[in-house]
Design an enzyme around this catalytic site. Structure first.
Site: not given
Ligand code: NAD
Ligand code: UDP
Length: 313
Positions: A11, A37, A58, A91, A98, A104, A144, A158
């Protein structure tokens, strides 16, 4: 050298993190189901001898011997996480279970990419870590927000129950190269619209605020958190406290792109937080971290990236 698993590694943020960890000399296993991603985000890393790319979801267990896990797998943009909200909860929650189970079992240290959305539509401004938030449990953003809140609970349990070494970072709005052009988040939307000369879509009045952090600053904070003393588990805010309204952001994007785009107003999505700004005193104190990249500088770099994307479409 450590062996490090990055879930959601293909991603936007994950791709920057994988590159950084490889540069530091580590072995990186990038795990992703490619929902939001893409392989293209990590194409430049694929021939690296210490990089492995794995297609995996995941919500199913995954077993591998690693020293550290960065758990980023989860769609982050409102349109993507609302596309299949039940899957978003799975997720966040089953993914956390997981990955914590794996940590762990193999004794790995694990970092959770949590979010400022745990504060909901905040009644306290700026948001500090002791604030418990103002989240609607039954709204369209809840899949979310509550998924991420439950993941934080699981991480803490955990840690308390099984002594797993955990780290929780609450990430505020982050932007930069490798954001998906159709991802729907405000920075990518405005830049792509400006570069194409299309109308810039302001939701609501545009008076709502956000604080935008450039991705390089976030990666510095995340790796700093992973590498600091085990006794500091967080949660810790990582964000840029410079706060802007969406109208101010649109004006900046228009000025920096030299675009002739007009502003158009669209309805405000449900439960859209009115304001957001991190209090980063804890990160300053514990990690000696603060963001370095100002919005104009980060936007200029991001615009350069999107020029390549837009001209190729
Ligand atoms: P993104 O959508 O570009 O990346 C998320 C990645 O997770 C993607 O590659 C997607 O394919 C993968 N993914 C989604 N569901 C999945 C699953 N079930 N199994 C395996 N892979 C899975 O978003 P991002 O901006 O890169 O965000 C990454 C993390 O950071 C996320 O957890 C998001 O909640 C957190 N986050 C991001 C921001 C932001 O501003 N970008 C802010 C707060 C939190
Ligand atoms: N927004 C907007 N126009 C867009 C996309 C988003 O005005 O084309 C607004 C949105 O309503 C929100 C802010 O920009 O108030 C940030 O939205 P984003 O989806 O990037 O992140 P989040 O709401 O999760 O902070």
């Amino acid at each position: 050298m450590k062996r490090i698993l990055v879930t959601g590694g293909a991603g936007f943020i994950g791709s920057h993190l994988c590159a950084r960890l490889l540069n530091e000399g580590h072995e990186v296993i990038c795990l992703d189901n490619y929902f939001t991603g893409s392989k293209a985000n990590v194409e430049h890393l694929r021939n690296h001898p210490r990089f492995e790319l794995v297609r995996h979801d995941v919500i199913n267990p995954y077993i591998v011997e690693v020293d550290e896990i960065y758990n980023l797998a989860c769609p982050a943009s409102p349109i993507h996480y609302q596309y299949n909200p039940i899957k978003t909860v799975k997720t966040s929650v089953m993914g956390a279970i997981n990955m914590l189970g794996l940590a762990k079992r193999v004794g790995a240290k694990i970092l959770q990419a949590s979010t400022s959305e745990v504060y909901g539509d905040p009644a306290v401004h700026p948001q500090h870590e002791e604030y418990w938030g103002n989240v609607n449990t039954v709204g369209v953003r809840s899949c979310y927000d509550e998924g991420k809140r439950c993941a934080e609970t699981l991480f803490m349990d955990y840690h308390r129950q099984n002594k797993v070494r955990i780290k929780i970072v609450r990430i505020f709005n982050t932007y930069g190269p490798n954001m998906h052009p159709n991802d729907g988040r405000v920075v990518s939307n405005f830049i792509v619209q400006a570069l194409r000369g299309e109308d810039i879509t302001i939701y609501g009045t545009g008076q709502q605020t956000r604080s935008f952090q450039y991705v390089d600053d976030l990666i510095e904070g995340m790796t700093g958190m992973m590498n600091c003393d085990d006794s500091f588990v967080g949660p810790v805010n990582l964000g840029n406290p410079d706060e802007f309204s969406m109208l101010e952001l649109a004006e900046k994007v228009i000025a920096l792109t030299g675009s002739k785009s007009r502003l158009v107003y669209r309805p405000l999505p449900a439960d859209d937080p009115r304001q957001r700004k991190p209090d980063i005193s804890l990160a300053r104190e514990q990690l000696n971290w603060s963001p370095k990249v100002k919005l104009d500088e980060g936007l200029t770099k991001t615009i350069e990236y999107f020029k390549g994307v837009v001209s190729g479409t």
